[in-house]
Design a protein around this motif. Sequence first.
Motif, PDB file in Angstrom:
ATOM      1  N   MET A   1     -10.460  -5.961   2.445  1.00 45.70           N
ATOM      2  CA  MET A   1      -9.205  -6.635   2.154  1.00 45.70           C
ATOM      3  C   MET A   1      -8.420  -5.827   1.131  1.00 45.70           C
ATOM      4  O   MET A   1      -8.964  -5.391   0.125  1.00 45.70           O
ATOM      5  N   LEU A   2      -7.147  -5.704   1.382  1.00 45.82           N
ATOM      6  CA  LEU A   2      -6.235  -5.008   0.484  1.00 45.82           C
ATOM      7  C   LEU A   2      -5.134  -5.962   0.058  1.00 45.82           C
ATOM      8  O   LEU A   2      -4.709  -6.820   0.841  1.00 45.82           O
ATOM      9  N   ILE A   3      -4.671  -5.804  -1.167  1.00 44.21           N
ATOM     10  CA  ILE A   3      -3.497  -6.561  -1.596  1.00 44.21           C
ATOM     11  C   ILE A   3      -2.281  -5.800  -1.084  1.00 44.21           C
ATOM     12  O   ILE A   3      -2.068  -4.645  -1.442  1.00 44.21           O
ATOM     13  N   LYS A   4      -1.517  -6.448  -0.235  1.00 45.63           N
ATOM     14  CA  LYS A   4      -0.340  -5.814   0.351  1.00 45.63           C
ATOM     15  C   LYS A   4       0.896  -6.025  -0.527  1.00 45.63           C
ATOM     16  O   LYS A   4       1.688  -5.115  -0.731  1.00 45.63           O
ATOM     17  N   SER A   5       1.053  -7.253  -1.042  1.00 46.02           N
ATOM     18  CA  SER A   5       2.216  -7.537  -1.880  1.00 46.02           C
ATOM     19  C   SER A   5       1.938  -8.721  -2.802  1.00 46.02           C
ATOM     20  O   SER A   5       1.046  -9.525  -2.561  1.00 46.02           O
ATOM     21  N   LEU A   6       2.744  -8.772  -3.841  1.00 41.38           N
ATOM     22  CA  LEU A   6       2.681  -9.864  -4.814  1.00 41.38           C
ATOM     23  C   LEU A   6       4.114 -10.275  -5.094  1.00 41.38           C
ATOM     24  O   LEU A   6       4.971  -9.424  -5.361  1.00 41.38           O
ATOM     25  N   LYS A   7       4.383 -11.572  -4.991  1.00 44.07           N
ATOM     26  CA  LYS A   7       5.711 -12.094  -5.289  1.00 44.07           C
ATOM     27  C   LYS A   7       5.584 -13.087  -6.422  1.00 44.07           C
ATOM     28  O   LYS A   7       4.766 -14.009  -6.361  1.00 44.07           O
ATOM     29  N   LEU A   8       6.373 -12.900  -7.468  1.00 44.01           N
ATOM     30  CA  LEU A   8       6.405 -13.805  -8.612  1.00 44.01           C
ATOM     31  C   LEU A   8       7.794 -14.432  -8.678  1.00 44.01           C
ATOM     32  O   LEU A   8       8.802 -13.719  -8.620  1.00 44.01           O
ATOM     33  N   PHE A   9       7.846 -15.735  -8.810  1.00 45.69           N
ATOM     34  CA  PHE A   9       9.125 -16.428  -8.947  1.00 45.69           C
ATOM     35  C   PHE A   9       9.080 -17.302 -10.194  1.00 45.69           C
ATOM     36  O   PHE A   9       8.290 -18.253 -10.262  1.00 45.69           O
ATOM     37  N   ASN A  10       9.879 -16.939 -11.180  1.00 47.55           N
ATOM     38  CA  ASN A  10       9.956 -17.671 -12.455  1.00 47.55           C
ATOM     39  C   ASN A  10       8.584 -17.865 -13.093  1.00 47.55           C
ATOM     40  O   ASN A  10       8.316 -18.895 -13.713  1.00 47.55           O
ATOM     41  N   PHE A  11       7.716 -16.898 -12.960  1.00 47.58           N
ATOM     42  CA  PHE A  11       6.380 -17.004 -13.541  1.00 47.58           C
ATOM     43  C   PHE A  11       6.371 -16.341 -14.917  1.00 47.58           C
ATOM     44  O   PHE A  11       6.544 -15.132 -15.045  1.00 47.58           O
ATOM     45  N   GLN A  12       6.216 -17.157 -15.938  1.00 45.98           N
ATOM     46  CA  GLN A  12       6.146 -16.739 -17.334  1.00 45.98           C
ATOM     47  C   GLN A  12       7.274 -15.768 -17.680  1.00 45.98           C
ATOM     48  O   GLN A  12       8.428 -16.168 -17.669  1.00 45.98           O
ATOM     49  N   CYS A  13       7.015 -14.516 -17.973  1.00 46.63           N
ATOM     50  CA  CYS A  13       8.085 -13.609 -18.394  1.00 46.63           C
ATOM     51  C   CYS A  13       8.871 -13.020 -17.219  1.00 46.63           C
ATOM     52  O   CYS A  13       9.833 -12.279 -17.423  1.00 46.63           O
ATOM     53  N   TYR A  14       8.505 -13.359 -15.994  1.00 52.51           N
ATOM     54  CA  TYR A  14       9.196 -12.851 -14.805  1.00 52.51           C
ATOM     55  C   TYR A  14      10.216 -13.878 -14.320  1.00 52.51           C
ATOM     56  O   TYR A  14       9.866 -14.852 -13.672  1.00 52.51           O
ATOM     57  N   TYR A  15      11.477 -13.653 -14.649  1.00 48.30           N
ATOM     58  CA  TYR A  15      12.549 -14.565 -14.253  1.00 48.30           C
ATOM     59  C   TYR A  15      13.036 -14.202 -12.845  1.00 48.30           C
ATOM     60  O   TYR A  15      13.143 -13.030 -12.491  1.00 48.30           O
ATOM     61  N   GLY A  16      13.324 -15.220 -12.058  1.00 49.57           N
ATOM     62  CA  GLY A  16      13.825 -14.988 -10.703  1.00 49.57           C
ATOM     63  C   GLY A  16      12.711 -14.514  -9.791  1.00 49.57           C
ATOM     64  O   GLY A  16      11.533 -14.703 -10.067  1.00 49.57           O
ATOM     65  N   GLU A  17      13.116 -13.889  -8.683  1.00 41.91           N
ATOM     66  CA  GLU A  17      12.145 -13.406  -7.713  1.00 41.91           C
ATOM     67  C   GLU A  17      11.832 -11.936  -7.979  1.00 41.91           C
ATOM     68  O   GLU A  17      12.735 -11.112  -8.081  1.00 41.91           O
ATOM     69  N   ASN A  18      10.547 -11.643  -8.103  1.00 40.88           N
ATOM     70  CA  ASN A  18      10.077 -10.280  -8.360  1.00 40.88           C
ATOM     71  C   ASN A  18       9.042  -9.927  -7.305  1.00 40.88           C
ATOM     72  O   ASN A  18       8.013 -10.580  -7.191  1.00 40.88           O
ATOM     73  N   ASP A  19       9.341  -8.895  -6.514  1.00 37.62           N
ATOM     74  CA  ASP A  19       8.459  -8.474  -5.430  1.00 37.62           C
ATOM     75  C   ASP A  19       7.798  -7.146  -5.762  1.00 37.62           C
ATOM     76  O   ASP A  19       8.476  -6.209  -6.197  1.00 37.62           O
ATOM     77  N   PHE A  20       6.502  -7.088  -5.539  1.00 37.64           N
ATOM     78  CA  PHE A  20       5.732  -5.866  -5.757  1.00 37.64           C
ATOM     79  C   PHE A  20       5.010  -5.525  -4.466  1.00 37.64           C
ATOM     80  O   PHE A  20       4.273  -6.350  -3.928  1.00 37.64           O
ATOM     81  N   GLU A  21       5.240  -4.326  -3.961  1.00 30.59           N
ATOM     82  CA  GLU A  21       4.597  -3.855  -2.736  1.00 30.59           C
ATOM     83  C   GLU A  21       3.549  -2.818  -3.120  1.00 30.59           C
ATOM     84  O   GLU A  21       3.787  -1.977  -3.991  1.00 30.59           O
ATOM     85  N   PHE A  22       2.394  -2.868  -2.459  1.00 37.98           N
ATOM     86  CA  PHE A  22       1.308  -1.938  -2.746  1.00 37.98           C
ATOM     87  C   PHE A  22       1.031  -1.082  -1.521  1.00 37.98           C
ATOM     88  O   PHE A  22       1.205  -1.524  -0.390  1.00 37.98           O
ATOM     89  N   SER A  23       0.594   0.121  -1.772  1.00 36.68           N
ATOM     90  CA  SER A  23       0.210   1.001  -0.670  1.00 36.68           C
ATOM     91  C   SER A  23      -1.309   1.121  -0.658  1.00 36.68           C
ATOM     92  O   SER A  23      -1.978   0.814  -1.643  1.00 36.68           O
ATOM     93  N   GLU A  24      -1.837   1.574   0.461  1.00 33.16           N
ATOM     94  CA  GLU A  24      -3.274   1.769   0.556  1.00 33.16           C
ATOM     95  C   GLU A  24      -3.681   2.870  -0.422  1.00 33.16           C
ATOM     96  O   GLU A  24      -2.973   3.850  -0.591  1.00 33.16           O
TER      97      GLU A  24
END
Length: 108
Positions: A1-24
């Motif tokens: 299993m690989l983490i493909k992406s992480l999306k944070l929305f208004n989570f603690q110090c992350y305001y708004g929508e923050n998308d993180f994409e990961f590569s293999e």
Amino acid sequence: MLIKSLKLFNFQCYYGENDFEFSEGLNLIIGDNGAGKSKFYDALYWVLYDETFDSSIRLFRPTRDVKGWLVSDKAKFLCVPDEEVKTFVQVIFSNPDRNEEYILKRAY
């Protein structure tokens, strides 16, 4: 299993929508002090275990104890009266061998 992406929305110090994409392969999370690296990992932990790290007492605490502390201060400040402010974290895992994706999401 690989983490493909992480999306944070208004989570603690992350305001708004923050998308993180990961590569293999190896992905590095780097930044200055106070840039949100620890909260990034807290988001992963929260979505998996329903707990987040409270640095003031150096312990993990369940969502039922921290409640609104999970929501970005900026999101709370900018909301209009009687508006509901939400936070969520979403992780997409992939299994490239089977061409499958799994979505795990936790919201408050």
